[in-house]
Enzyme design. Structure first.
Site, PDB file in Angstrom:
ATOM      1  N   HIS A   1       0.863  -1.200  -0.216  1.00  0.00           N
ATOM      2  CA  HIS A   1       0.146   0.144   0.000  1.00  0.00           C
ATOM      3  C   HIS A   1       0.795   1.356  -0.048  1.00  0.00           C
ATOM      4  O   HIS A   1       0.415   2.206  -0.778  1.00  0.00           O
ATOM      5  CB  HIS A   1      -0.753   0.159   1.366  1.00  0.00           C
ATOM      6  CG  HIS A   1      -1.800  -0.954   1.349  1.00  0.00           C
ATOM      7  ND1 HIS A   1      -1.702  -2.161   2.340  1.00  0.00           N
ATOM      8  CD2 HIS A   1      -3.031  -1.353   0.777  1.00  0.00           C
ATOM      9  CE1 HIS A   1      -2.743  -2.989   2.236  1.00  0.00           C
ATOM     10  NE2 HIS A   1      -3.617  -2.742   1.197  1.00  0.00           N
TER      11      HIS A   1
ATOM     12  N   ARG B   1      -3.498 -10.298   4.088  1.00  0.00           N
ATOM     13  CA  ARG B   1      -3.861 -11.566   4.719  1.00  0.00           C
ATOM     14  C   ARG B   1      -2.773 -12.528   5.269  1.00  0.00           C
ATOM     15  O   ARG B   1      -2.852 -13.469   5.913  1.00  0.00           O
ATOM     16  CB  ARG B   1      -4.664 -12.418   3.388  1.00  0.00           C
ATOM     17  CG  ARG B   1      -6.007 -11.865   3.502  1.00  0.00           C
ATOM     18  CD  ARG B   1      -6.954 -12.598   2.467  1.00  0.00           C
ATOM     19  NE  ARG B   1      -8.307 -12.285   2.408  1.00  0.00           N
ATOM     20  CZ  ARG B   1      -9.021 -11.238   1.616  1.00  0.00           C
ATOM     21  NH1 ARG B   1      -8.172 -10.817   0.761  1.00  0.00           N
ATOM     22  NH2 ARG B   1     -10.025 -11.080   1.724  1.00  0.00           N
TER      23      ARG B   1
ATOM     24  N   LYS C   1      -0.954  -6.632  -8.077  1.00  0.00           N
ATOM     25  CA  LYS C   1      -1.277  -7.805  -7.274  1.00  0.00           C
ATOM     26  C   LYS C   1      -2.702  -8.391  -7.563  1.00  0.00           C
ATOM     27  O   LYS C   1      -2.815  -9.611  -7.574  1.00  0.00           O
ATOM     28  CB  LYS C   1      -0.951  -7.587  -5.744  1.00  0.00           C
ATOM     29  CG  LYS C   1      -1.542  -8.549  -4.512  1.00  0.00           C
ATOM     30  CD  LYS C   1      -0.629  -9.567  -4.512  1.00  0.00           C
ATOM     31  CE  LYS C   1      -1.042 -10.400  -3.189  1.00  0.00           C
ATOM     32  NZ  LYS C   1      -2.784 -10.386  -2.877  1.00  0.00           N
TER      33      LYS C   1
HETATM   34  P1  AMP Z   1      -6.490  -4.100  -0.140  1.00  0.00           P
HETATM   35  O1  AMP Z   1      -6.372  -3.202   0.872  1.00  0.00           O
HETATM   36  O2  AMP Z   1      -5.953  -5.320  -0.134  1.00  0.00           O
HETATM   37  O3  AMP Z   1      -7.836  -4.079  -0.840  1.00  0.00           O
HETATM   38  O4  AMP Z   1      -5.485  -3.430  -1.328  1.00  0.00           O
HETATM   39  C1  AMP Z   1      -5.599  -2.077  -1.819  1.00  0.00           C
HETATM   40  C2  AMP Z   1      -4.792  -1.618  -2.912  1.00  0.00           C
HETATM   41  O5  AMP Z   1      -3.432  -2.116  -2.528  1.00  0.00           O
HETATM   42  C3  AMP Z   1      -5.212  -2.474  -4.192  1.00  0.00           C
HETATM   43  O6  AMP Z   1      -5.073  -1.749  -5.303  1.00  0.00           O
HETATM   44  C4  AMP Z   1      -4.393  -3.637  -4.135  1.00  0.00           C
HETATM   45  O7  AMP Z   1      -4.188  -4.047  -5.357  1.00  0.00           O
HETATM   46  C5  AMP Z   1      -2.983  -3.184  -3.548  1.00  0.00           C
HETATM   47  N1  AMP Z   1      -2.076  -3.955  -3.171  1.00  0.00           N
HETATM   48  C6  AMP Z   1      -2.261  -4.818  -2.152  1.00  0.00           C
HETATM   49  N2  AMP Z   1      -1.167  -5.582  -2.011  1.00  0.00           N
HETATM   50  C7  AMP Z   1      -0.289  -5.036  -2.703  1.00  0.00           C
HETATM   51  C8  AMP Z   1       1.182  -5.415  -3.247  1.00  0.00           C
HETATM   52  N3  AMP Z   1       1.642  -6.225  -2.608  1.00  0.00           N
HETATM   53  N4  AMP Z   1       1.882  -4.981  -4.107  1.00  0.00           N
HETATM   54  C9  AMP Z   1       1.190  -3.728  -4.661  1.00  0.00           C
HETATM   55  N5  AMP Z   1       0.037  -3.329  -4.464  1.00  0.00           N
HETATM   56  C10 AMP Z   1      -0.804  -3.892  -3.528  1.00  0.00           C
END
Ligand code: AMP
Length: 285
Positions: free
Chosen positions: A36, A187, A149
């Site tokens: 993030h 996760r 991702k």
């Molecule tokens: P989430 O909080 O998991 O819904 O993710 C929020 C944003 O962060 C989304 O655009 C995801 O694709 C991105 N994201 C999550 N994990 C990663 C990662 N390891 N590398 C790059 N972006 C990520």
């Protein structure tokens, strides 16, 4: 520079109105990690103002999924936002986002939303696109940063922005990984030590496939599969090599960029990962 935290629509409207220049948004479900932070850092470089949304969207979780145990770490998240120079954090509760309860009207992800992740999580992408559309309206960003991702999510958000005429540039950010190549994910905290070892088979499978890129799709798939079958703790949902537009398995004659994507359950944790791969013989230098 201070990071302003707001929770309601009214506060957001006022704070958004005061933001100067081109505004970028990074949407998250909280439990922020360096992946993030990378999205935020890129947004910070390219835009004048940066908004981060933190919202654990119940609409995109099915019954029996991990909504109730999903990590909630607002104070640590705010610290990361401050470190990254975020201007505004919007952290609404579900009743702010859905004041009338579950919305009867939703964005439909269509056929692209019913393959791969969508096949295993029916309705998931309708829930994602519905909240993303609402947050686009509420935040009114010029730029929006999403991680590679979640490749299918990224593709669907791009399509939605185009198909539904959101005047927003959607920007993809490469996957941030741990030192041992595990894709960072909120996760990952569910993984036991044993699970954590087994989880490495996902990125190892993708790398094994990538190493066969010049030999074509069959060799790529075989190499990736051979890694996964050697890890009994990874219960594979899918391993596919698909084109980046329609997400259909690529034929053996395919040349160009394809996405090698994997989803597997390790212990009680469902993980996804993918790599964009240039398939086929490379042009001579
Ligand atoms: P989430 O909080 O998991 O819904 O993710 C929020 C944003 O962060 C989304 O655009 C995801 O694709 C991105 N994201 C999550 N994990 C990663 C990662 N390891 N590398 C790059 N972006 C990520």
């Amino acid at each position: 520079m201070t990071t302003q935290l707001v929770h309601t629509r009214e506060e957001l409207r006022d704070a958004r109105a005061a933001l100067p220049g081109r505004v970028a948004v990074v949407m998250t479900m909280g439990a922020l990690h360096p992946g993030h932070a990378q999205l935020i850092a890129q947004a910070r470089q390219e835009a004048d103002s940066v908004v981060v949304t933190i919202f654990l969207n119940p609409l995109q979780f099915a019954a029996g999924e991990d909504l109730s145990r999903y990590p909630r770490t607002l104070n640590a998240d705010l610290e990361i936002c401050r470190e990254q120079g975020v201007d505004l954090v919007f952290a609404p509760t579900p009743d702010v986002m859905y004041p009338d309860g579950e919305p009867g009207i939703r964005v439909s992800a269509g056929t692209l939303g019913s393959v791969l992740e969508g096949a295993l999580r029916p309705g998931h992408f309708d829930g994602v696109l519905t909240v993303v559309a609402k947050l686009f309206h509420l935040v009114r960003p010029d730029l929006a940063y999403f991680g590679q991702k979640d490749a299918q999510q990224l593709l669907l958000i791009r399509r939605m922005a185009t198909d539904l005429d959101f005047p927003i540039e959607v920007i993809a950010v490469p996957t941030v990984r741990e030192a041992d190549d595990l894709a960072m994910s909120s996760r990952n905290v569910y993984l036991t030590l044993t699970d954590r070892e087994a989880a490495l088979s996902l990125s190892q499978a993708l790398r094994a496939g990538e190493a066969q890129a010049v030999r074509g799709p069959a060799a790529i798939r075989r190499a990736a599969r051979d890694v996964l079958v050697r890890e009994p703790l990874a219960q594979v949902d899918y391993l596919v090599l698909v084109d980046p537009v329609r997400l259909e398995e690529v034929p053996e004659w395919y040349h160009g960029t394809a996405i090698l994507a994997v989803a597997a359950k390790v212990g009680t944790t469902r993980l996804i990962d993918n790599l964009p791969i240039t398939v086929g013989p490379t042009a001579p230098a």
